[in-house]
Design an enzyme around this catalytic site. Structure first.
Site, mmCIF file in Angstrom:
data_model
loop_
_atom_site.group_PDB
_atom_site.id
_atom_site.type_symbol
_atom_site.label_atom_id
_atom_site.label_comp_id
_atom_site.label_asym_id
_atom_site.label_seq_id
_atom_site.Cartn_x
_atom_site.Cartn_y
_atom_site.Cartn_z
ATOM 1 C CG HIS A 123 12.688 -34.638 32.390
ATOM 2 N ND1 HIS A 123 11.972 -34.274 33.515
ATOM 3 C CD2 HIS A 123 12.403 -33.690 31.461
ATOM 4 C CE1 HIS A 123 11.286 -33.175 33.279
ATOM 5 N NE2 HIS A 123 11.532 -32.803 32.034
ATOM 6 C CB ALA A 235 -1.084 -42.734 38.693
#
EC number: 2.3.1.286
Length: 245
Positions: A123, A235
């Site tokens: 992105h 994470a």
């Protein structure tokens, strides 16, 4: 979740492909796009700040928004999740591929893409801008020296180097990611909701070719039912568990 089996699959894999999303950067204090729309920015729709049409209508406002996000990104630091993935790249070398949906550049600052593997920012990146005429990208100056809209060394106005609503992902980046996930023995999907396509479909490429996919996310996602293993954790903790750290 059989953590031992997931670890074994990851340890023995020659080719590993990773997709990361906003959940990885959240631990560095970087808000998601919508979470950042507070205060003055709460009155804007996402399309008012991140679309080609919005930029054509009001480039000054769009750049004011992105200049603020740029400052936030530079103040942030890579967290253990970023460093765990850089460590995994050191282990796998050229067999490692990391595709991120994040635009903060923290994976690169942690060392990803420098140990023989490949880093692709699907992105774009907030710390650079794109010449509107030539398409070239250039680093932004320090926020204290940033004048918006910025001008490229070619003398042309630059736009934020990010993918906006209604825009396609860079073709070369997407093709590289699709190939890497199709060839991967193991794919990791870390900190992403699994709702933004085509990135969310990358893990399915691995499954179609008979590979193993491991999801790390605090909550179940739209991809969870199709994953080989799903680890419900942040994470950094999830990757530490998988890597035996």
């Amino acid at each position: 979740m059989n953590l031992t089996a997931a670890r074994t699959a990851l340890n023995t894999a020659r080719r590993v492909a990773v997709l990361t999303g906003a959940g990885v950067s959240a631990e560095s204090g970087i808000p998601t796009f919508r979470d950042a729309q507070t205060g003055h920015w709460a009155r804007f729709r996402p399309e008012d700040l991140a679309s080609p049409g919005a930029y054509r209508r009001d480039p000054d406002t769009v750049w004011e928004w992105y200049a603020g996000r740029y400052r936030d990104v530079l103040r942030a630091h890579p967290n253990p999740a970023h460093h765990h993935l850089a460590q995994l790249e050191r282990q796998k070398g050229a067999g490692f591929f990391l595709a991120t949906q994040n635009v903060d550049g923290l994976h690169a600052r942690a060392g990803s893409g420098t140990h023989g593997g490949q880093l692709v920012e699907l992105h774009g990146n907030l710390i650079s801008a794109r010449d509107e005429v030539t398409g070239e990208t250039f680093p932004l100056p320090h926020p204290d020296a940033l004048i918006t809209p910025p001008v490229s060394p070619r003398g042309h106005r630059m736009r934020p180097n990010v993918v906006w609503f209604s825009e396609f992902l860079p073709e070369d980046a997407l093709e590289a990611a699709q190939a890497a996930f199709a060839e991967a023995d193991v794919a990791l999907v870390v900190g992403t909701s699994g709702v933004v396509y085509p990135a969310a479909g990358l893990a399915l490429e691995t499954l179609r070719q008979g590979g193993v996919v491991i999801e790390v996310n605090p909550e179940a996602t739209e991809l969870t039912e199709r994953m080989t293993f799903s680890l419900r954790d942040t994470a950094s903790r999830g990757l530490a568990a998988l890597l035996g750290g």
